[in-house]
Scaffold this motif. Structure first.
Motif, PDB file in Angstrom:
ATOM      1  N   UNK A   1      -8.598  -1.023-125.629  1.00  0.00           N
ATOM      2  CA  UNK A   1      -9.132  -0.821-124.591  1.00  0.00           C
ATOM      3  C   UNK A   1     -10.528  -1.696-124.233  1.00  0.00           C
ATOM      4  N   UNK A   2     -11.311  -1.615-125.282  1.00  0.00           N
ATOM      5  CA  UNK A   2     -12.336  -2.413-125.232  1.00  0.00           C
ATOM      6  C   UNK A   2     -12.633  -3.904-125.810  1.00  0.00           C
ATOM      7  N   UNK A   3     -11.453  -4.368-126.334  1.00  0.00           N
ATOM      8  CA  UNK A   3     -11.488  -5.572-127.079  1.00  0.00           C
ATOM      9  C   UNK A   3     -11.779  -6.740-125.920  1.00  0.00           C
ATOM     10  N   UNK A   4     -12.780  -7.477-126.215  1.00  0.00           N
ATOM     11  CA  UNK A   4     -13.095  -8.661-125.423  1.00  0.00           C
ATOM     12  C   UNK A   4     -12.838 -10.026-126.224  1.00  0.00           C
ATOM     13  N   UNK A   5     -12.795  -9.829-127.410  1.00  0.00           N
ATOM     14  CA  UNK A   5     -12.674 -11.339-128.070  1.00  0.00           C
ATOM     15  C   UNK A   5     -11.619 -10.999-129.404  1.00  0.00           C
ATOM     16  N   UNK A   6     -10.648 -11.736-129.648  1.00  0.00           N
ATOM     17  CA  UNK A   6      -9.732 -11.551-130.759  1.00  0.00           C
ATOM     18  C   UNK A   6      -9.495 -13.126-131.166  1.00  0.00           C
ATOM     19  N   UNK A   7     -10.114 -13.373-132.430  1.00  0.00           N
ATOM     20  CA  UNK A   7      -9.784 -14.659-133.066  1.00  0.00           C
ATOM     21  C   UNK A   7      -9.130 -14.696-134.264  1.00  0.00           C
ATOM     22  N   UNK A   8      -7.751 -15.224-134.410  1.00  0.00           N
ATOM     23  CA  UNK A   8      -6.983 -15.229-135.560  1.00  0.00           C
ATOM     24  C   UNK A   8      -6.527 -16.406-136.025  1.00  0.00           C
ATOM     25  N   UNK A   9      -7.001 -17.554-135.820  1.00  0.00           N
ATOM     26  CA  UNK A   9      -6.810 -18.935-135.824  1.00  0.00           C
ATOM     27  C   UNK A   9      -6.639 -19.176-137.401  1.00  0.00           C
ATOM     28  N   UNK A  10      -6.053 -20.123-137.793  1.00  0.00           N
ATOM     29  CA  UNK A  10      -5.792 -20.621-139.136  1.00  0.00           C
ATOM     30  C   UNK A  10      -5.500 -19.313-140.142  1.00  0.00           C
ATOM     31  N   UNK A  11      -4.324 -18.839-139.878  1.00  0.00           N
ATOM     32  CA  UNK A  11      -3.790 -17.933-140.782  1.00  0.00           C
ATOM     33  C   UNK A  11      -2.208 -18.158-140.972  1.00  0.00           C
ATOM     34  N   UNK A  12      -1.611 -17.320-141.478  1.00  0.00           N
ATOM     35  CA  UNK A  12      -0.095 -17.489-141.548  1.00  0.00           C
ATOM     36  C   UNK A  12       0.556 -16.460-140.749  1.00  0.00           C
ATOM     37  N   UNK A  13       0.036 -16.166-139.635  1.00  0.00           N
ATOM     38  CA  UNK A  13       0.727 -15.402-138.805  1.00  0.00           C
ATOM     39  C   UNK A  13       2.089 -15.805-138.109  1.00  0.00           C
ATOM     40  N   UNK A  14       3.044 -15.070-138.269  1.00  0.00           N
ATOM     41  CA  UNK A  14       4.376 -15.490-137.560  1.00  0.00           C
ATOM     42  C   UNK A  14       4.786 -14.298-136.508  1.00  0.00           C
ATOM     43  N   UNK A  15       5.866 -14.748-135.862  1.00  0.00           N
ATOM     44  CA  UNK A  15       6.636 -13.722-134.789  1.00  0.00           C
ATOM     45  C   UNK A  15       6.149 -14.113-133.487  1.00  0.00           C
ATOM     46  N   UNK A  16       6.365 -13.210-132.532  1.00  0.00           N
ATOM     47  CA  UNK A  16       6.050 -13.478-131.239  1.00  0.00           C
ATOM     48  C   UNK A  16       4.938 -12.839-130.782  1.00  0.00           C
ATOM     49  N   UNK A  17       4.260 -13.163-129.595  1.00  0.00           N
ATOM     50  CA  UNK A  17       3.223 -12.408-129.018  1.00  0.00           C
ATOM     51  C   UNK A  17       3.662 -11.326-128.492  1.00  0.00           C
ATOM     52  N   UNK A  18       3.211 -10.157-128.890  1.00  0.00           N
ATOM     53  CA  UNK A  18       3.902  -8.849-128.542  1.00  0.00           C
ATOM     54  C   UNK A  18       3.388  -8.381-126.959  1.00  0.00           C
ATOM     55  N   UNK A  19       4.251  -7.756-126.388  1.00  0.00           N
ATOM     56  CA  UNK A  19       3.607  -7.215-124.972  1.00  0.00           C
ATOM     57  C   UNK A  19       2.506  -6.259-125.063  1.00  0.00           C
TER      58      UNK A  19
ATOM     59  N   UNK B   1      -5.539 -17.420-131.048  1.00  0.00           N
ATOM     60  CA  UNK B   1      -4.364 -17.346-131.898  1.00  0.00           C
ATOM     61  C   UNK B   1      -3.836 -18.736-132.493  1.00  0.00           C
ATOM     62  N   UNK B   2      -4.697 -19.847-132.579  1.00  0.00           N
ATOM     63  CA  UNK B   2      -4.275 -21.229-132.833  1.00  0.00           C
ATOM     64  C   UNK B   2      -4.097 -21.088-134.309  1.00  0.00           C
ATOM     65  N   UNK B   3      -3.292 -22.146-134.479  1.00  0.00           N
ATOM     66  CA  UNK B   3      -2.973 -22.695-135.775  1.00  0.00           C
ATOM     67  C   UNK B   3      -2.352 -21.507-136.650  1.00  0.00           C
ATOM     68  N   UNK B   4      -1.493 -21.191-136.274  1.00  0.00           N
ATOM     69  CA  UNK B   4      -0.637 -20.272-136.922  1.00  0.00           C
ATOM     70  C   UNK B   4       0.852 -20.428-136.641  1.00  0.00           C
ATOM     71  N   UNK B   5       1.810 -19.651-136.971  1.00  0.00           N
ATOM     72  CA  UNK B   5       3.314 -19.769-136.771  1.00  0.00           C
ATOM     73  C   UNK B   5       3.904 -18.747-135.954  1.00  0.00           C
ATOM     74  N   UNK B   6       3.272 -18.874-134.717  1.00  0.00           N
ATOM     75  CA  UNK B   6       3.900 -17.980-133.463  1.00  0.00           C
ATOM     76  C   UNK B   6       4.834 -18.708-132.915  1.00  0.00           C
TER      77      UNK B   6
END
Length: 985
Positions: A573-591, A604-609
């Motif tokens: 609930x308090x998350x203000x920034x989440x930076x996960x670019x340049x990894x190997x993350x796949x799947x869809x963006x969850x609800x 979430x840039x530079x991944x496999x979403x």
């Protein structure tokens, strides 16, 4: 005798009974008045539950006079009634006038409650017996009733409203306060006195006033002359801080014979601090921070023999530290305990002068211009608890004598140029050390792997220091760490398992920019961690589940794999920034992303979403930055993405998005960057982009399926610096009004946009939303470049790879700040306009693969910054201009495909005729009379030009403007008959 004795004993007994009766019960009508007052209050937590029974003198917060039985004290202040209970347990509601029946009331305290913005009742002025009135931070608002001036016995008045969340109290005139002749304590901090121009005169009439607290009152001036009554003879404490006072130091205050504490901080006071300040011999606290004082430190300040706290920080005090020996060799050196000279213009070296500060506990000299080494004599300052030397130019090594400061709690030497080796000896006796700041120095740590320090640190900031390749094992001994910053410390090691068991209370963790390897536990046990930065390492494995109250998470530039569900599956609930670019993350963006109500930045840039974009953007009302670029997202951009829009940056580039650009984005009126390039978007470029997005500085729509004309309305974007519409199916002509882009006119950054971006996007060392650093890929100079820190200086226009036709607008020559222009691979015709030379800052120009003809304008050679040029595959002819910058561009491929060009760097030589820059059709070499005709017309033209030119001077001097215009029309007509054109006048 016995009878008299009996009568006397009876009298004593009756008196005692009366006294007992008076002590055990209050006066009935006052009890009823209190109950009516209670009935008008809102008391959901039953805080006045003791107000029952017949004896109101026993009720909590009520005291009675032991002799008269009248209520003398009503103390309902929050802390007195409820101790440490939360602030939500407060009294509110109305105040019943029944309190007027408490005619002998001597003390009234309603402070720290919440009366929800009601006015202070006028009838409070009827409590003429009051000597103490405290209404501070009780939720009152509006005009303070002047009836309070009737309280002539008042000695203590506290109307402080600094902590109130409601509209503040205000006063338009303060004359009524002059009637309070017994007043010793006056606190009106937070009350708006901006319109009370009589405040200083009213206060000066209070002959016994001792404490004056007028902080944050919107005062704008101080009298430069002494007040009419010498109030300075009784004042001991004056606080006028955090106002808007714009004057020099009030000299009349230096005449005070009793002042102990003076606070003038956070104002607009200017000029030098007077030498007369040395006359304030009783002064113990002097706070002058955050003003505009200039000049050297007054020497006589050394005569303040009782001064314990001196704060001159955030001014413009200029002083060479060699003078400090004179100042602190006086009696001030024996008394001063806190010395704060932070952020001034102090210069020189840290010599042995500060050893004279025998009782100093806090020394802050940070953010100055101090140089040289830290002297070894610093180890003699045995009382020092806080030493702050950050943001200076200190050099050399850290003296081992630092280890002698056994009382030291805080030590900060960050942002200097210190080097050398730090060993265990530097920390030998620092058993009380809690905060250690050494970031951005070149210090090398050389401690044994089994070192067990004597201290327990809360804050560890060692960024850019050299900790060695192994992960520092001594951290395992630190059990109370709140903040740990060991970013860029050259660690090349596997993160030990014990690290995640280190301390559960850590709130700031930064391990970024190392080469740390290993996996992260599925669930982090840092239950109060708000900042996590693991970026730019070599972590791998599945993404961890973040702590529920995290505010900033940067796990970018690693090798994390797996699906995104794991990291945002739980409520954050308090998350203000989440930076996960340049990894190997796949799947869809969850609800579950939709649950992050406080989310401000998502990268979430530079991944496999893959998959569609979520449709819950309307729920994320705090979102400022969205970067989902360089994935495999499909579907259309949701139509509600612009709902309740505060977005500043939107990167959806290089995905597989389709459909048209949704008109809902027009609601994002604060948008600075719009990047939708590299998708399959169709339709026309919307005109509403220019009509609604007034702050837009970057528009990137390249490599889509857009068609139609380029809207002229885009020229309304005064702050646009980067326009990229390349690789579409756009047609029609380049709008002439594109020469009006204001932000491309000048090379210097446009003030409005760059201020906006610096506040919102690019401020470094800040983990809130304004800490996001913008980055953009731009094709310039024939290559693709990634711009980050220098992005604000880029000026670029790319319209290449479309179906544009017509001529290159001459108005583009007005874009004097443009650095890159690419119009290649279109169907542009006509000549290269001579105005192109007006692009003084141009570094890259590509006009290749068009249908341009004629000569290359000589003005190109004047572009002194041009380092990339491509004019290939056109129909250009004539001699290639020489001189200046063009001589350095000697690659023949620049001009390939223009068969009629000649001259260096091409091998094709130019004939003599090629030196004549004539725009008429060239003569055939077989026509013998060609040269003679040119010569003939040259002579005729010269003669006619001389005669008509002389006549033009006469016309301009002697005839009307209408005749002059007719004359020039005649000249135009004659020249057109011969295929010539007059130069513009």
């Amino acid at each position: 005798m016995e009878k008299n004795t009996s009568l006397y004993l009876l009298f004593v007994l009756v008196s005692l009974i009366n006294q007992i009766l008076l002590c055990i019960s209050c006066i009935q009508h006052e009890r009823i008045a209190l109950l009516k007052f209670k009935a008008g209050l809102e008391d959901p937590h039953h805080l006045l539950s003791s107000w029952t029974g017949d004896d109101c003198c026993k009720w909590r917060g009520i005291e009675c006079n032991n002799q008269s039985g009248h209520v003398s004290t009503m103390d309902l202040r929050h802390k007195h009634l409820y101790g440490s209970l939360g602030n939500d347990r407060q009294l509110s509601g109305g105040i019943n006038p029944s309190l007027l029946d408490l005619r002998r009331l001597n003390r009234l305290d309603l402070s720290s409650n919440n009366f929800e913005g009601i006015q202070i009742p006028n009838f409070f002025g009827s409590f003429t017996e009051l000597s103490y009135l405290n209404l501070s931070n009780a939720g009152f608002a509006g005009r303070i009733p002047p009836q309070l001036g009737n309280l002539t016995r008042l000695r203590y008045l506290d109307l402080n409203s600094l902590s109130d969340t409601h509209d503040r109290l205000f006063v338009d005139r303060l004359q009524w306060i002059s009637h309070l002749s017994s007043l010793k304590y006056l606190d009106m901090s937070g009350v708006n006195l901006g319109d009370a121009s009589d405040w200083s005169h009213a206060v000066s009439t209070l002959p016994v006033l001792s404490v004056l607290l007028f902080s944050s009152c919107q005062l704008q001036w101080l009298p430069s002359c002494p007040p009419p009554i010498n109030v300075t003879s009784s004042l001991t404490t004056v606080d006028l801080s955090n106002n808007q006072i714009n004057s020099t130091f009030p000299l009349w205050l230096t005449n005070s014979s009793s002042l102990v504490s003076l606070d003038l901080s956070i104002n607009h006071l200017h000029g030098p601090i007077p030498e007369a300040i040395g006359n304030m011999t009783y002064l113990e606290v002097l706070q002058l921070r955050a003003n505009a004082f200039v000049g050297p430190l007054p020497r006589n300040i050394g005569n303040l023999c009782n001064l314990r706290n001196l704060d001159l920080s955030f001014n413009n005090i200029s002083e060479d530290t060699t003078i400090f020996s004179d100042i602190f060799s006086r009696c001030i050196g024996n008394t001063i305990e806190i010395l704060n000279l932070r952020r001034n213009i102090l210069s020189g070296e840290l010599t042995n002068w500060f050893v004279m500060l025998k009782r100093i506990t806090v020394l802050d000299l940070s953010k100055n211009s101090l140089g040289g080494p830290i002297p070894t004599s610093i180890g003699n300052m045995s009382s020092l608890r806080g030493l702050y030397l950050s943001y200076n130019g200190l050099k050399g090594t850290l003296p081992v004598s630092i280890g002698q400061l056994s009382e030291l709690h805080d030590f900060d030497i960050s942002y200097n140029s210190l080097g050398g080796v730090v060993t265990e000896a530097h920390f030998a006796n620092l058993s009380k050390l809690e905060d250690l700041g050494m970031r951005l120095n070149s210090v090398v740590f050389n401690v044994s792997t089994d070192w067990n320090p004597s201290f327990q640190l809360r804050i560890i900031s060692l960024q850019n220091c050299h900790l060695g390749q192994q992960f520092p094992s001594w951290l395992r001994t630190q059990r109370y760490i709140i903040g740990l910053d060991i970013a860029n410390t050259r660690i090349v090691d596997l993160l030990p398992d014990w690290f995640w068991e280190l301390t559960p209370i850590i709130s700031n963790l930064d391990l970024s920019r190392n080469q740390i390897t290993g996996t992260i536990p599925p669930i982090l046990k840092f239950y109060s961690c708000s900042i996590i930065n693991l970026s730019s390492n070599m972590f791998h494995g599945p993404l961890p589940s973040l702590p529920s109250d995290v505010e900033y998470a940067d796990l970018s530039n690693n090798s994390f794999s797996g699906e995104l569900h794991s990291i945002v599956g739980e409520p954050l609930y308090s998350l203000a920034q989440i930076l996960l670019s340049d990894n190997l993350i796949n799947g869809t963006i969850p609800p579950s992303l939709c649950k992050l109500q406080l989310l401000q930045v998502i990268d979430l840039s530079n991944n496999f979403l893959s998959g569609d974009l979520p449709t819950c953007w309307a729920d994320l009302r705090n979102l400022l930055v969205i970067n989902l670029a360089n994935n495999s997202l499909t579907g259309e951009i949701p139509s509600n993405m612009g709902s309740h829009c505060l977005i500043r940056v939107l990167h959806l580039g290089n995905n597989k998005l389709s459909g048209e650009i949704p008109s809902s984005l027009r609601s994002c009126k604060f948008l600075v960057t719009l990047d939708l390039g590299g998708n399959k978007l169709t339709g026309k470029v919307p005109t509403w982009i220019a009509e609604s997005l007034k702050f837009l500085g970057i528009l990137r729509l390249r490599h889509n399926l857009l068609y139609g004309d380029i809207p002229e309305e885009l020229s309304f974007l005064r702050l646009l610096k980067i326009l990229d519409l390349a690789d579409n199916s756009l047609s029609g002509a380049i709008p002439h009004v594109f020469g009006n882009f204001t932000a491309m006119h000048n090379e210097a950054p446009e003030s409005i946009l760059d201020w906006f971006k610096s506040q919102i996007l690019t401020r470094v060392d800040n983990f809130s939303a304004i800490g996001y650093i913008e980055s953009l890929s731009i094709i310039t100079k024939g290559v693709q470049l990634q711009y980050t820190k220098n992005l604000q200086f880029v000026r670029s226009m790319d319209l290449s790879m479309n179906q544009l036709s017509g001529e290159i607008p001459a108005e583009l020559g007005n874009l004097h700040g443009l650095k890159s222009l690419n119009l290649s691979r279109n169907h542009l015709t006509g000549h290269i306009p001579a105005s192109i030379g007006g692009l003084y800052a141009l570094e890259s120009l590509d006009l290749s693969v068009n249908i341009l003809e004629g000569e290359i304008p000589q003005s190109l050679s004047a572009m002194s910054f041009l380092s990339h040029l491509n004019l290939s595959h056109n129909y250009l002819s004539g001699r290639i201009p020489s001189g200046y910058q063009l001589q350095t561009l000697n690659d023949p491929s620049i001009y390939i495909g223009n068969n009629d060009l000649c001259g260096p760097p091409l091998l094709q030589q130019c004939s003599n005729n090629d030196t004549f820059h004539d725009q008429r059709p060239s003569c055939d070499a077989a026509e013998d009379d060609c040269d003679s005709d040119e010569t003939q017309w040259l002579y005729i033209g010269s003669a006619v030009g001389y005669v008509l030119g002389l006549w033009a001077v006469c016309v301009s001097l002697l005839f009307s403007e209408a005749l002059r215009n007719a004359y020039f029309d005649l000249i135009d007509c004659m020249l057109q008959l011969h295929g010539l054109h007059r130069l513009p006048h």
